[in-house]
Design a protein around this motif. Sequence first.
Motif, mmCIF file in Angstrom:
data_model
loop_
_atom_site.group_PDB
_atom_site.id
_atom_site.type_symbol
_atom_site.label_atom_id
_atom_site.label_comp_id
_atom_site.label_asym_id
_atom_site.label_seq_id
_atom_site.Cartn_x
_atom_site.Cartn_y
_atom_site.Cartn_z
ATOM 1 N N PRO A 40 4.677 -10.839 17.344
ATOM 2 C CA PRO A 40 3.715 -9.790 17.000
ATOM 3 C C PRO A 40 4.224 -8.840 15.920
ATOM 4 C CG PRO A 40 3.942 -9.971 19.384
ATOM 5 C CD PRO A 40 4.980 -10.850 18.773
ATOM 6 N N LEU A 41 5.524 -8.561 15.925
ATOM 7 C CA LEU A 41 6.069 -7.648 14.925
ATOM 8 C C LEU A 41 6.025 -8.277 13.530
ATOM 9 C CD1 LEU A 41 7.440 -4.944 14.371
ATOM 10 C CD2 LEU A 41 9.627 -6.057 14.806
ATOM 11 N N LEU A 42 6.446 -9.525 13.421
ATOM 12 C CA LEU A 42 6.417 -10.205 12.123
ATOM 13 C C LEU A 42 4.996 -10.433 11.635
ATOM 14 C CD1 LEU A 42 9.317 -12.761 12.624
ATOM 15 C CD2 LEU A 42 9.334 -10.697 11.212
ATOM 16 N N ALA A 43 4.050 -10.592 12.544
ATOM 17 C CA ALA A 43 2.649 -10.774 12.152
ATOM 18 C C ALA A 43 2.140 -9.563 11.368
ATOM 19 C CB ALA A 43 1.779 -11.016 13.377
ATOM 20 N N LYS A 44 2.680 -8.378 11.662
ATOM 21 C CA LYS A 44 2.293 -7.180 10.910
ATOM 22 C C LYS A 44 2.722 -7.272 9.451
ATOM 23 C CE LYS A 44 2.345 -4.183 14.919
ATOM 24 N NZ LYS A 44 2.830 -2.972 15.549
ATOM 25 N N LEU A 45 3.726 -8.121 9.185
ATOM 26 C CA LEU A 45 4.189 -8.358 7.816
ATOM 27 C C LEU A 45 3.561 -9.617 7.228
ATOM 28 C CD1 LEU A 45 7.982 -7.602 8.282
ATOM 29 C CD2 LEU A 45 6.312 -6.209 7.071
ATOM 30 N N HIS A 46 2.603 -10.170 7.949
ATOM 31 C CA HIS A 46 1.931 -11.410 7.560
ATOM 32 C C HIS A 46 2.898 -12.595 7.510
ATOM 33 C CE1 HIS A 46 -1.512 -8.904 6.789
ATOM 34 N NE2 HIS A 46 -0.764 -8.143 6.008
ATOM 35 N N VAL A 47 3.885 -12.549 8.405
ATOM 36 C CA VAL A 47 4.831 -13.646 8.554
ATOM 37 C C VAL A 47 4.527 -14.309 9.890
ATOM 38 C CG1 VAL A 47 7.259 -14.275 8.822
ATOM 39 C CG2 VAL A 47 6.605 -12.474 7.198
ATOM 40 N N HIS A 48 4.146 -15.573 9.831
ATOM 41 C CA HIS A 48 3.779 -16.302 11.053
ATOM 42 C C HIS A 48 4.670 -17.536 11.162
ATOM 43 C CE1 HIS A 48 0.265 -13.712 11.387
ATOM 44 N NE2 HIS A 48 0.092 -13.916 10.089
ATOM 45 N N ILE A 49 5.565 -17.500 12.117
ATOM 46 C CA ILE A 49 6.422 -18.650 12.365
ATOM 47 C C ILE A 49 6.283 -19.033 13.835
ATOM 48 C CG2 ILE A 49 8.076 -18.257 10.506
ATOM 49 C CD1 ILE A 49 9.860 -16.793 12.394
ATOM 50 N N PRO A 50 6.381 -20.317 14.124
ATOM 51 C CA PRO A 50 6.187 -20.753 15.518
ATOM 52 C C PRO A 50 7.399 -20.402 16.390
ATOM 53 C CG PRO A 50 6.739 -22.625 14.133
ATOM 54 C CD PRO A 50 6.611 -21.431 13.224
ATOM 55 N N LEU A 51 7.302 -19.289 17.064
ATOM 56 C CA LEU A 51 8.372 -18.840 17.949
ATOM 57 C C LEU A 51 8.031 -19.186 19.388
ATOM 58 C CD1 LEU A 51 8.903 -15.273 16.469
ATOM 59 C CD2 LEU A 51 10.291 -17.296 16.045
ATOM 60 N N GLN A 52 9.053 -19.476 20.153
ATOM 61 C CA GLN A 52 8.863 -19.743 21.569
ATOM 62 C C GLN A 52 9.914 -18.940 22.335
ATOM 63 O OE1 GLN A 52 9.401 -23.824 22.707
ATOM 64 N NE2 GLN A 52 8.336 -23.541 24.628
#
Length: 108
Positions: free
Chosen positions: A52-64
């Motif tokens: 969720p934090l990286l999504a604010k920077l428009h960075v979307h990586i598949p984290l688990q």
Amino acid sequence: QKVFSQSQGIIVDNWPVDDILVTTEESAEVRGPRGTVRANVVILCPGPWAGPLLAKLHVHIPLQVKRSSVLYWRIQDPAFTTTTFIDLQESSGYAYGLPELEYPGLVK
């Protein structure tokens, strides 16, 4: 953390981050309930909140998110420097080591 602090780094621990704003190519603002931090370099260690934090920077990586138990043992002989190495999976080839740094006299 000690080396980082000795290099003029500032550690802001246990501070929820509400937003990150890249202000220029050379600076950023990290905003939270305790205020705003402006810096040329920002290192974040959000743990399971990274997605969720990286999504604010428009960075979307598949984290688990994976649960990992953390245990500490008292070092029996303080003259003996101890580092623990952990192999997560035999077939993966990934391992990491943890020296006695976090809590003196204890090893992870």
